[in-house]
Design a protein around this motif. Structure first.
Motif, mmCIF file in Angstrom:
data_model
loop_
_atom_site.group_PDB
_atom_site.id
_atom_site.type_symbol
_atom_site.label_atom_id
_atom_site.label_comp_id
_atom_site.label_asym_id
_atom_site.label_seq_id
_atom_site.Cartn_x
_atom_site.Cartn_y
_atom_site.Cartn_z
ATOM 1 N N HIS A 128 0.857 -1.214 -0.071
ATOM 2 C CA HIS A 128 -0.305 0.157 0.203
ATOM 3 C C HIS A 128 0.870 1.082 0.125
ATOM 4 O O HIS A 128 0.487 1.995 -0.641
ATOM 5 C CB HIS A 128 -0.810 -0.268 0.920
ATOM 6 C CG HIS A 128 -1.568 0.892 1.173
ATOM 7 N ND1 HIS A 128 -2.416 1.673 0.029
ATOM 8 C CD2 HIS A 128 -2.155 2.435 2.155
ATOM 9 C CE1 HIS A 128 -3.160 2.470 0.525
ATOM 10 N NE2 HIS A 128 -2.734 3.174 1.558
ATOM 11 N N LEU A 129 2.022 0.984 0.721
ATOM 12 C CA LEU A 129 2.653 2.174 0.810
ATOM 13 C C LEU A 129 3.392 2.575 -0.566
ATOM 14 O O LEU A 129 4.309 3.738 -0.496
ATOM 15 C CB LEU A 129 3.766 2.350 1.905
ATOM 16 C CG LEU A 129 3.153 2.836 3.371
ATOM 17 C CD1 LEU A 129 4.170 1.560 4.143
ATOM 18 C CD2 LEU A 129 2.725 4.364 3.713
ATOM 19 N N ARG A 130 3.802 1.033 -0.789
ATOM 20 C CA ARG A 130 4.598 1.312 -2.296
ATOM 21 C C ARG A 130 4.090 2.280 -3.487
ATOM 22 O O ARG A 130 4.104 3.202 -4.399
ATOM 23 C CB ARG A 130 5.147 0.251 -2.498
ATOM 24 C CG ARG A 130 5.481 0.205 -4.684
ATOM 25 C CD ARG A 130 6.524 -1.195 -4.304
ATOM 26 N NE ARG A 130 5.143 -1.995 -4.548
ATOM 27 C CZ ARG A 130 5.789 -3.677 -4.438
ATOM 28 N NH1 ARG A 130 6.828 -3.585 -4.818
ATOM 29 N NH2 ARG A 130 4.776 -4.928 -4.317
ATOM 30 N N GLU A 131 2.543 1.643 -2.738
ATOM 31 C CA GLU A 131 1.650 2.345 -4.303
ATOM 32 C C GLU A 131 1.168 4.055 -4.153
ATOM 33 O O GLU A 131 1.471 4.382 -4.895
ATOM 34 C CB GLU A 131 0.177 1.536 -3.877
ATOM 35 C CG GLU A 131 0.005 -0.015 -4.936
ATOM 36 C CD GLU A 131 -0.670 -0.384 -4.454
ATOM 37 O OE1 GLU A 131 -1.512 0.144 -3.529
ATOM 38 O OE2 GLU A 131 -1.414 -1.456 -4.447
ATOM 39 N N ARG A 132 1.999 4.308 -2.320
ATOM 40 C CA ARG A 132 0.866 5.533 -2.429
ATOM 41 C C ARG A 132 3.021 6.061 -2.819
ATOM 42 O O ARG A 132 2.773 7.692 -2.423
ATOM 43 C CB ARG A 132 1.278 5.783 -0.988
ATOM 44 C CG ARG A 132 -0.488 5.144 -0.414
ATOM 45 C CD ARG A 132 -1.528 5.871 -1.238
ATOM 46 N NE ARG A 132 -1.762 7.592 -1.120
ATOM 47 C CZ ARG A 132 -1.852 8.257 0.470
ATOM 48 N NH1 ARG A 132 -2.819 7.888 0.582
ATOM 49 N NH2 ARG A 132 -1.630 9.344 0.268
ATOM 50 N N GLY A 133 3.172 6.045 -3.041
ATOM 51 C CA GLY A 133 5.394 6.194 -3.162
ATOM 52 C C GLY A 133 5.866 6.834 -1.619
ATOM 53 O O GLY A 133 6.103 8.036 -1.907
ATOM 54 N N VAL A 134 5.022 6.070 -0.401
ATOM 55 C CA VAL A 134 6.234 6.615 0.671
ATOM 56 C C VAL A 134 7.192 5.382 1.065
ATOM 57 O O VAL A 134 6.783 4.024 0.417
ATOM 58 C CB VAL A 134 5.001 6.863 1.559
ATOM 59 C CG1 VAL A 134 5.464 6.711 3.031
ATOM 60 C CG2 VAL A 134 3.726 7.451 1.307
ATOM 61 N N GLU A 135 8.148 6.401 1.712
ATOM 62 C CA GLU A 135 8.959 5.454 1.718
ATOM 63 C C GLU A 135 8.404 4.453 3.298
ATOM 64 O O GLU A 135 7.907 5.007 3.572
ATOM 65 C CB GLU A 135 10.380 6.445 2.359
ATOM 66 C CG GLU A 135 11.473 5.593 2.483
ATOM 67 C CD GLU A 135 12.698 6.441 2.853
ATOM 68 O OE1 GLU A 135 14.269 6.002 3.252
ATOM 69 O OE2 GLU A 135 12.940 7.643 2.804
ATOM 70 N N ALA A 136 9.361 3.207 2.597
ATOM 71 C CA ALA A 136 8.813 2.718 3.842
ATOM 72 C C ALA A 136 9.636 1.692 4.270
ATOM 73 O O ALA A 136 10.186 0.850 3.388
ATOM 74 C CB ALA A 136 7.148 1.706 3.258
#
Length: 344
Positions: A128-136
């Motif tokens: 989900h974070l990858r889809e949002r473009g957030v560093e995870a």
């Protein structure tokens, strides 16, 4: 002959998240803002904020925070003009909605934590974070319960799920430097993303263990002002930074301003700095989560049993964070056994 160029390492500061354990998650907005501003002024690259157990964790079971997640994030985001803001989340406490709320508050980095053998629980959240473009980043807790190869395999799997960094927490303070070297070396060989180490100080080894991690290839180290954190506390930030400088690592942090931030933390955030006391030592030897300390002491006093015995029993059961109910079960079992022995 010119000196060898300094090696770069990034420091992440969870004082305002992990430190919350030590004060029952009761930091107020003024305290959060004051320390965040001081860390920002010192050039600390990443400041982590939230309930000690992460997003969505404020509850009767592990403690209600004084402020909501939204209030904490809004306060610290405003104070950080150059430092990045990070949050931590444990699947089961936090949800995708909590992640989206954090992103809406301008979070720069999200860490998803799981037990060291249960990285699969992070798959949905990392994707989900990858889809949002957030560093995870993905973090493995209670990592002493897994072998170096086992941790390496989990880290490779987590990178496949979308983790842009991986790390381990020495959640019980059980490690010695050789233990850290073996694990970080294996992890670095298995992934091509940054590797992180988070130390606890139960056996007084947090700085040494963090140095061992850096020497073995970790590029991110966690540390807290005055070691602020659960039990015996975490790696002490204002000690670690100059030690790293002496052995050739560049953190980019201003030492004097960092010392100022640490002084502020001791004065404004805590009743007293964490101490390596007798119970903390036993917690480390037993390999039990440091955050159990206060609860173990309270329940042991109520049941009339030795908290050290409770910790060793919890260690034999391989208790992990989230299993606080076991503390009561173990203490009551011990109390009944003692009473039966007396009456026999």
């Amino acid at each position: 002959m010119s000196a060898a160029p300094a090696r770069t390492i990034q420091i992440h500061d969870p004082t305002l998240r992990d430190g919350h354990h030590a004060v029952r998650h009761q930091l107020d907005a003024q305290q959060l803002r004051g320390y965040a501003e001081a860390a920002n002024a010192a050039g600390v690259p990443v400041v982590e904020v939230g309930h000690g157990n992460g997003l969505g964790a404020s509850s009767l079971q592990v403690g209600r925070a004084l402020l909501s997640d939204d209030e904490m994030l809004a306060t610290v985001r405003e104070a950080l003009t150059t430092s990045k803001m990070a949050v931590f989340m444990l699947p089961g406490w936090g949800t995708v909605r909590d992640l989206d709320d954090a992103v809406a508050h301008g979070v720069d980095l999200v860490r998803i934590g799981t037990h060291c053998t249960e990285g699969d629980l992070a798959e949905r959240h990392l994707e989900h974070l990858r889809e949002r473009g957030v560093e995870a980043h993905a973090v493995l807790l209670m990592s002493h319960m897994a072998t170096p190869d086992g941790l390496a395999e989990e880290c490779a799997r987590l990178v496949g799920f979308g983790a842009t960094g991986v790390g381990i927490m020495n959640s019980s303070g059980h490690y010695l430097p050789g233990d850290v070297t073996e694990r970080i070396t294996a992890m670095c060989a298995a992934v091509d993303v940054p590797v992180m180490f988070h130390g606890h100080n139960n056996l007084g080894m947090a700085v040494a263990n963090s140095v061992a991690a850096a020497e073995a290839g970790a590029s991110i180290l966690d540390a807290c002002a005055r070691g602020f954190g659960a039990g015996a506390g975490n790696t002490q930030l204002e000690v670690l930074v100059p030690v790293l400088d002496r052995i050739g690592f560049d953190t980019g942090i201003d030492l004097y301003k960092l010392l100022d931030a640490a002084d502020l933390a001791e004065r404004d955030l805590m009743t007293a700095p964490p101490a390596v006391d007798s119970v903390a030592i036993v917690s480390g030897l037993a390999g039990v989560f440091s955050g159990f300390k206060t609860r173990v002491i309270e329940v042991s006093a109520r049941e009339g049993v030795d908290p050290r015995d409770v910790f060793f029993a919890l260690g034999r059961l391989q208790a992990v964070a989230g299993q606080e109910d076991l503390i009561v079960d173990v203490a009551q079992t011990m109390a009944r056994a003692a009473a039966e022995k007396v009456s026999a």
